[in-house]
Design a protein around this motif. Structure first.
Motif, PDB file in Angstrom:
ATOM      1  N   LEU A 148     -44.349  49.022  11.456  1.00  0.00           N
ATOM      2  CA  LEU A 148     -42.921  49.151  11.752  1.00  0.00           C
ATOM      3  C   LEU A 148     -42.706  49.694  13.157  1.00  0.00           C
ATOM      4  O   LEU A 148     -41.887  49.173  13.928  1.00  0.00           O
ATOM      5  N   ALA A 149     -43.432  50.752  13.493  1.00  0.00           N
ATOM      6  CA  ALA A 149     -43.265  51.350  14.818  1.00  0.00           C
ATOM      7  C   ALA A 149     -43.778  50.424  15.912  1.00  0.00           C
ATOM      8  O   ALA A 149     -43.154  50.288  16.972  1.00  0.00           O
ATOM      9  N   GLU A 150     -44.907  49.789  15.661  1.00  0.00           N
ATOM     10  CA  GLU A 150     -45.464  48.891  16.678  1.00  0.00           C
ATOM     11  C   GLU A 150     -44.546  47.704  16.929  1.00  0.00           C
ATOM     12  O   GLU A 150     -44.352  47.294  18.083  1.00  0.00           O
ATOM     13  N   ALA A 151     -43.956  47.145  15.865  1.00  0.00           N
ATOM     14  CA  ALA A 151     -43.029  46.026  16.047  1.00  0.00           C
ATOM     15  C   ALA A 151     -41.812  46.458  16.853  1.00  0.00           C
ATOM     16  O   ALA A 151     -41.322  45.712  17.714  1.00  0.00           O
ATOM     17  N   ARG A 193     -51.548  56.998  19.125  1.00  0.00           N
ATOM     18  CA  ARG A 193     -51.303  57.505  20.474  1.00  0.00           C
ATOM     19  C   ARG A 193     -50.459  56.538  21.300  1.00  0.00           C
ATOM     20  O   ARG A 193     -49.610  56.943  22.082  1.00  0.00           O
ATOM     21  N   ARG A 194     -50.704  55.225  21.126  1.00  0.00           N
ATOM     22  CA  ARG A 194     -49.887  54.249  21.869  1.00  0.00           C
ATOM     23  C   ARG A 194     -48.443  54.268  21.379  1.00  0.00           C
ATOM     24  O   ARG A 194     -47.507  54.149  22.186  1.00  0.00           O
ATOM     25  N   ILE A 195     -48.256  54.409  20.088  1.00  0.00           N
ATOM     26  CA  ILE A 195     -46.896  54.495  19.548  1.00  0.00           C
ATOM     27  C   ILE A 195     -46.200  55.740  20.087  1.00  0.00           C
ATOM     28  O   ILE A 195     -45.030  55.689  20.503  1.00  0.00           O
ATOM     29  N   GLU A 196     -46.908  56.848  20.084  1.00  0.00           N
ATOM     30  CA  GLU A 196     -46.323  58.091  20.593  1.00  0.00           C
ATOM     31  C   GLU A 196     -45.910  57.951  22.050  1.00  0.00           C
ATOM     32  O   GLU A 196     -44.807  58.354  22.445  1.00  0.00           O
ATOM     33  N   GLN A 197     -46.783  57.365  22.862  1.00  0.00           N
ATOM     34  CA  GLN A 197     -46.478  57.206  24.276  1.00  0.00           C
ATOM     35  C   GLN A 197     -45.281  56.279  24.484  1.00  0.00           C
ATOM     36  O   GLN A 197     -44.411  56.540  25.322  1.00  0.00           O
ATOM     37  N   ALA A 198     -45.218  55.186  23.693  1.00  0.00           N
ATOM     38  CA  ALA A 198     -44.090  54.267  23.808  1.00  0.00           C
ATOM     39  C   ALA A 198     -42.789  54.960  23.439  1.00  0.00           C
ATOM     40  O   ALA A 198     -41.736  54.729  24.065  1.00  0.00           O
ATOM     41  N   GLY A 199     -42.832  55.817  22.425  1.00  0.00           N
ATOM     42  CA  GLY A 199     -41.643  56.573  22.055  1.00  0.00           C
ATOM     43  C   GLY A 199     -41.221  57.535  23.144  1.00  0.00           C
ATOM     44  O   GLY A 199     -40.021  57.644  23.481  1.00  0.00           O
ATOM     45  N   TRP A 200     -42.193  58.230  23.718  1.00  0.00           N
ATOM     46  CA  TRP A 200     -41.876  59.173  24.791  1.00  0.00           C
ATOM     47  C   TRP A 200     -41.238  58.452  25.977  1.00  0.00           C
ATOM     48  O   TRP A 200     -40.326  58.977  26.609  1.00  0.00           O
ATOM     49  N   GLU A 201     -41.732  57.270  26.293  1.00  0.00           N
ATOM     50  CA  GLU A 201     -41.183  56.542  27.441  1.00  0.00           C
ATOM     51  C   GLU A 201     -39.723  56.174  27.239  1.00  0.00           C
ATOM     52  O   GLU A 201     -38.978  56.003  28.215  1.00  0.00           O
ATOM     53  N   ARG A 202     -39.290  56.033  26.001  1.00  0.00           N
ATOM     54  CA  ARG A 202     -37.892  55.710  25.708  1.00  0.00           C
ATOM     55  C   ARG A 202     -37.033  56.954  25.554  1.00  0.00           C
ATOM     56  O   ARG A 202     -35.805  56.868  25.636  1.00  0.00           O
ATOM     57  N   ILE A 203     -37.659  58.089  25.326  1.00  0.00           N
ATOM     58  CA  ILE A 203     -36.914  59.343  25.141  1.00  0.00           C
ATOM     59  C   ILE A 203     -36.847  60.134  26.441  1.00  0.00           C
ATOM     60  O   ILE A 203     -35.772  60.587  26.848  1.00  0.00           O
ATOM     61  N   TYR A 204     -37.976  60.285  27.101  1.00  0.00           N
ATOM     62  CA  TYR A 204     -38.057  61.105  28.316  1.00  0.00           C
ATOM     63  C   TYR A 204     -38.029  60.181  29.525  1.00  0.00           C
ATOM     64  O   TYR A 204     -39.044  59.595  29.912  1.00  0.00           O
ATOM     65  N   ARG A 205     -36.850  60.046  30.130  1.00  0.00           N
ATOM     66  CA  ARG A 205     -36.641  59.063  31.183  1.00  0.00           C
ATOM     67  C   ARG A 205     -36.181  59.722  32.475  1.00  0.00           C
ATOM     68  O   ARG A 205     -35.428  60.692  32.469  1.00  0.00           O
TER      69      ARG A 205
END
Length: 457
Positions: free
Chosen positions: A296-299, A314-326
């Motif tokens: 779900l998260a990867e999609a 770790r990749r999911i976490e980083q992708a989330g951070w990139e959308r939150i911390y801008r």
């Protein structure tokens, strides 16, 4: 792990530079006994400390470069290792008549996410102890450059947990990440470039926790609490399906685990239309659930489902951070900022799925059956309790205490890296893999040794 509450776009994550302050270490050293007891650790035992003290002395004299690979089963590990470096090693050195100049310390890598869920004060403390933050879901060049410099030129050894995260299991080691081995070979590169001839060594250090006075009644109470939270009826004491108290206890653990798994399957089926086979074996159902949660998260982030479970998280976490911390938040129009806030909120929800995978990732379905000891029951039950607390919205709550614990630290023989350097220059990837496998063998040996010592004790 406490939840990361995000109301919208946040400022970009900044690098927290290590700014070591000796007074912080001295203050924390004085508080260690109290802090250990707050975490339930009442005794710490060290095996192999004499050899480690000699290696610290050789590092301080400039005779070698020392890297420490420590097991990371629990969030209690940092304070236990602090006691090893600040208290135990100086004592071991004095007993051997060694001169070990103060401070006896180690710098370390830590996950950049720790200050996000533990608070800015923790980030401040880790910085003042010389910690180096690293974002594990990407190639964090700044952190790696600094870690490489510390390994080759720093005044203290560099400590790294090659598992990358805690798994809450005393007798299981998670897959190791290759970063430690790569930093060790980079250190060889830097020494060769500078014309220096110090040896490079990696010392595996095992960390294991055991209940001092195991209490089956306390374990049964925690089982009962989980049964109530999940609506599971405990089997009657005289149930013929469970001919002994031990069989009944394990049956209750299976029922609790299955009920939690079933509840998660119902949620993901109703909320996301996912399909599960309730008649499949428990291990297969668990694997399917983990895959569905990560998928779900990867999609949502457009990520490919490849690599180990750790790497995917770790990749999911980083992708989330990139959308939150801008870094562009202040440049957006009001409408664009509102949409960015939506994106951040959705990313935060995707991280919820990912973080819930982590406790399920540690459950194998046979860990307790292989050795139904109080310690293994305690570990699995507390993992289940934390997962339930997370779902109920109590992610920062601590599980009920099952009694006082002791920490066993087992120092293994050092692994020579310098003698592998010629092979590394011929085939870097294979050499990193081989060294990582050797580190794993060293850490596995600490588990065997600690288990043998526990049996004798």
């Amino acid at each position: 792990m406490p939840r990361l509450h995000v109301g919208g776009v946040q400022p970009p994550l900044r690098f927290i530079p290590p700014m070591r302050r000796p007074w912080v270490r001295l203050l924390l050293r004085g508080l260690l006994p109290l802090l250990h007891r707050c975490q339930g650790v009442w005794r710490i035992e060290v095996a192999g400390g004499d050899d480690l003290a000699r290696l610290f002395q050789a590092h301080q004299r400039g005779e070698l470069r020392l890297l420490l690979a420590f097991r990371h089963p629990s969030t209690r590990d940092p304070l236990v290792l602090a006691w090893l470096f600040w208290c135990a090693l100086p004592r071991q050195a004095r007993r051997q008549g060694l001169r070990l100049p103060q401070p006896c310390h180690a710098q370390f890598l830590y996950d950049r996410g720790v200050p996000l869920w533990a608070g800015a004060a923790v980030g401040w403390l880790l910085s003042r102890l010389g910690g180096i933050p690293i974002q594990r879901g990407k190639l964090d060049r700044q952190a790696l450059r600094l870690a490489r410099d510390v390994a080759a030129r720093g005044p203290f050894p560099l400590a790294i947990a090659p598992e990358g995260a805690t798994n809450e299991h005393g007798d299981l080691i998670a897959p190791l990440e290759p970063g430690l081995a790569q930093i060790a070979f980079w250190t060889c590169d830097d020494l060769a470039a500078a014309g220096r001839d110090e040896r490079v060594l990696i010392v595996p250090i095992g960390v294991r926790y055991e209940l001092l006075r195991p209490s089956w009644p306390r374990i049964d109470e925690l089982l009962l609490l989980l049964e109530r939270q999940l609506g599971v009826a405990a089997p009657a004491a005289g149930d013929p399906a469970f001919p002994s108290p031990e069989a009944r206890r394990y049956g209750r653990l299976q029922a609790v685990s299955t009920a939690l798994l079933g509840a998660m399957e119902v949620f993901y089926r109703q909320a996301h239309g996912l399909v599960f086979d309730a008649n499949a074996p428990f291990v297969d159902r668990l694997a399917r659930l983990r895959e569905a949660m990560l998928g779900l998260a990867e999609a949502r982030f457009g990520l490919r489902p490849q690599g180990t479970l750790q790497e995917r998280c770790r990749r999911i976490e980083q992708a989330g951070w990139e959308r939150i911390y801008r870094s562009d938040g202040q440049q957006l129009s009001p409408v664009a900022l509102g949409l960015a806030d939506w994106t951040a909120a959705e990313a935060s929800l995707c991280l919820e799925h990912m973080h819930l995978v982590e406790p399920f990732a540690a459950i194998s379905g046979h860990y307790v059956a292989e050795a139904p000891t109080p310690d293994r029951y305690a570990e699995v039950l507390q993992i289940l309790w934390r997962a339930v607390a997370w779902i109920e919205g109590r992610p920062g709550a601590s599980p009920p205490s099952l009694g006082r614990s002791r920490a066993r630290l087992q120092v293994q023989a050092p692994i020579e890296v310098t003698e592998r350097y010629a092979a590394y220059r011929r085939d870097r990837r294979r050499s990193v893999e081989a060294l990582t496998a050797q580190v794993r063998q060293g850490l596995e040996a600490t588990l065997l040794q600690a288990g043998a010592d526990g049996a004798r004790g």
